[in-house]
Scaffold this active site. Structure first.
Site, PDB file in Angstrom:
ATOM      1  N   LYS A   1       0.629  -1.682  -0.417  1.00 13.78           N
ATOM      2  CA  LYS A   1       0.182   0.088   0.301  1.00 13.78           C
ATOM      3  C   LYS A   1       1.279   1.265  -0.392  1.00 13.78           C
ATOM      4  CE  LYS A   1      -4.515  -2.005   1.384  1.00 13.78           C
ATOM      5  NZ  LYS A   1      -5.117  -2.471   2.311  1.00 13.78           N
TER       6      LYS A   1
ATOM      7  N   LYS B   1      -6.132 -10.782  -5.912  1.00 12.74           N
ATOM      8  CA  LYS B   1      -7.476 -11.422  -4.897  1.00 12.74           C
ATOM      9  C   LYS B   1      -8.622  -9.763  -5.416  1.00 12.74           C
ATOM     10  CE  LYS B   1      -7.055  -8.710  -0.558  1.00 12.74           C
ATOM     11  NZ  LYS B   1      -7.562  -8.069   0.544  1.00 12.74           N
TER      12      LYS B   1
ATOM     13  N   LYS C   1     -11.809  -4.810  -2.393  1.00 15.45           N
ATOM     14  CA  LYS C   1     -12.542  -2.865  -2.644  1.00 15.45           C
ATOM     15  C   LYS C   1     -12.029  -1.902  -3.471  1.00 15.45           C
ATOM     16  CE  LYS C   1     -13.807  -4.000   1.987  1.00 15.45           C
ATOM     17  NZ  LYS C   1     -12.920  -3.726   2.603  1.00 15.45           N
TER      18      LYS C   1
END
Ligand code: AQP
Length: 332
Positions: free
Chosen positions: A113, A196, A199
């Site tokens: 991230k 995966k 969101k």
């Protein structure tokens, strides 16, 4: 020792099939086997990625509605919002003081991230695993059901618990065990079987949202990436056909059939024939959940009441444990 599970979801966007299968549905399956169950909506974690903080209120209530609509009874279980229990952030501070930066630097989610420019990454993103450890340990949870991507953070939680116990020379915290169900550990993107379902994927077509209507579910499954080969007669023969394996696995998860049985059922068929069956299976399962979610969201006062009941129970447990923690630190 009584068993107590804690788990949660970040209210960062559209709650999807990966969250449902990897988290919520597996929580529901273990409700009867555990003495006490806490299900949190971890809104403070959503603030670690600024772009996710918009729509925080709406997303928080949607996740609460998803928990209840999926079968978590808010009377028998504690469903609550992380920020309604201030003891989480207090304990996170104590953990920050005993957690080496090297441990946090090794977290793969931070590396993913933060991207290349780590110096520009926010401190909150860096210390987020210490807050997650606090979320779990403030309740002395013994088990933490999560998807595969969170395993490393639960392992870190065990290290932090042990480090704190050593620091205060008392076994104040249990070392919680992750519970990861292999079949649902990693539900993959509908656009790329190597990633995966998430969101934060920019493509809405990569995931099924729990609030998608029937037509949208049907469209997303029809558009899901596959290959031109027919379906083989065995799971082994799927080899590296990642997208094919993901869709067949979804069908297996919703029909309670093994992947081997699903392959035999559709052996030799093209995906154009399989996809409508998968879409209608998903719609049959998800549309009652969606309707209940809409009903719950339309009655916000009742939903907030459930969250207050959950927060009151969580605060009572956390307050008692915090008293003991402060004492162990020799605080006045
Ligand atoms: N694709 C997935 N397959 C299985 N389990 C999954 N989980 C998430 N995606 C999958 C599990 O859902 C729980 C809550 O996840 P989260 O929202 O707190 O964080 P996340 O893992 O970062 O979820 P997302 O969707 O990928 O969010 P973004 O894109 O915002 O980072 C966890 O138990 C997780 O394992």
């Amino acid at each position: 020792m009584p068993t107590r599970i804690l788990s949660g979801i970040r209210p960062t966007g559209h709650i999807h099939l990966g969250n449902y299968l990897g988290a919520i549905r597996s929580w529901v399956s273990m409700i009867d086997q555990v003495d006490e169950r806490l299900f949190c909506i971890v809104d403070q974690h959503a603030l670690t990625t600024a772009e996710d903080a918009k729509d925080l209120r709406k997303n928080t209530l949607t996740i609460a509605a998803a928990y209840i609509a999926s079968g978590i009874d808010p009377v028998k279980n504690h469903i609550f919002v992380q920020s309604h229990v201030p003891y989480h952030t207090e304990l996170a501070w104590y953990f920050n003081c005993i957690t080496p930066m090297g441990w946090l630097s090794r977290m793969t989610q931070f590396k993913d991230k933060a991207g290349k420019n780590k110096d520009q990454a926010m401190t909150g993103l860096f210390v987020y695993p210490a807050l997650m450890a606090a979320d779990i340990l403030i309740y002395k949870a013994t088990h933490v059901p999560v998807g595969e991507d969170q395993k490393q953070h639960v392992e870190l939680t065990r290290d932090i618990a042990q480090a704190f116990n050593n620091y205060v020379n008392t076994n104040i915290f249990p070392l919680p065990d992750p519970i990861i169900k292999s079949e649902t550990a990693r539900i993959m993107s509908l656009r790329d079987g190597s990633k995966k379902m998430s969101k934060s994927d920019p493509s809405d077509y990569s995931r099924i949202h729990l609030l998608d209507d029937d037509e949208t579910i049907d469209l997303k499954i029809r558009k899901a990436k596959t290959d031109a080969e027919p379906i083989p007669g065995s799971a082994e023969a799927l080899g590296e056909r990642l997208e094919a394996k993901n869709l067949l696995s979804l069908y297996s998860l919703f029909t309670q059939k093994s992947l081997a049985e699903v392959c035999l059922e559709f052996e030799g068929k093209q995906f154009s024939e399989f996809k409508p069956k998968l879409a209608s299976t998903l719609i049959d399962h998800l549309s009652p959940i969606r309707s209940t979610m809409h009903e719950l969201l339309a009655d916000e006062a009742s939903l907030l009441q459930y969250l207050k009941k959950g927060a009151d129970a969580a605060n009572a447990i956390a307050c008692k444990n915090m008293h003991e923690i402060r004492q162990s630190l020799n605080m006045v």
